[in-house]
Design a protein around this motif. Structure first.
Motif, short mmCIF file in Angstrom:
data_model
loop_
_atom_site.label_atom_id
_atom_site.label_comp_id
_atom_site.label_asym_id
_atom_site.label_seq_id
_atom_site.Cartn_x
_atom_site.Cartn_y
_atom_site.Cartn_z
N LEU A 136 -5.68 -1.77 8.99
CA LEU A 136 -6.81 -2.66 8.71
C LEU A 136 -8.15 -2.06 9.14
N ALA A 137 -8.34 -0.81 8.81
CA ALA A 137 -9.58 -0.14 9.21
C ALA A 137 -10.27 0.57 8.06
N CYS A 138 -9.85 0.34 6.79
CA CYS A 138 -10.48 1.11 5.73
C CYS A 138 -10.73 0.35 4.43
N CYS A 163 -7.06 0.17 0.32
CA CYS A 163 -5.82 -0.33 -0.29
C CYS A 163 -6.10 -1.63 -1.05
N MET A 197 0.86 -1.19 0.00
CA MET A 197 0.00 0.00 0.00
C MET A 197 0.89 1.23 0.00
#
Ligand code: FES
Length: 115
Positions: free
Chosen positions: A57-59, A62, A38
């Motif tokens: 790891l919240a969106c 990517c 990313m």
């Protein structure tokens, strides 16, 4: 006279990474090993990769699909799996979150598609 250091970058191993953009064009870059793909996309101005959460790891911004991996990729961890369910466009079998893919030497030549 300018002297250019021949050893510039010495000790920094790189791999070739190619992204297929949404318009079908390809962009390739040499990426230093050890970082995630990313960040490599951001560093190389790859349209469509946002990396909004910075790799936590919240969106799922990517999201990529793996077009060609020269070696097996690490298994999808449960947290990545959960976040992939939120990915736009909808995940497919080859989907990964590129913040979870590390530029390892065996992945030299990897091809990722921006969905
Ligand atoms: S950058 Fe947010 S999940 Fe990958």
């Amino acid at each position: 006279m300018t002297t250019k250091w021949k050893n510039e970058g010495f000790g920094m191993e790189t791999i070739s990474v190619t992204w297929i953009l949404t318009d079908g064009s390809r962009r390739s870059a040499e990426v230093v090993t050890g970082g995630n793909l990313m960040q490599a996309a951001l560093d190389n101005g790859i349209d469509g990769i946002v990396g909004q959460c910075g790799g936590s790891l919240a969106c799922a911004t990517c999201h990529v699909t793996v077009e060609n991996a020269p070696a097996p990729l690490p298994e999808i961890a449960p947290d990545e799996d959960d976040m992939l369910d939120m990915a736009e466009p909808e995940r497919v079998r080859a989907s990964r979150l590129s913040c979870q893919l590390i530029a390892a030497p065996e992945l030299d030549g990897i091809v990722l598609r921006v969905p």
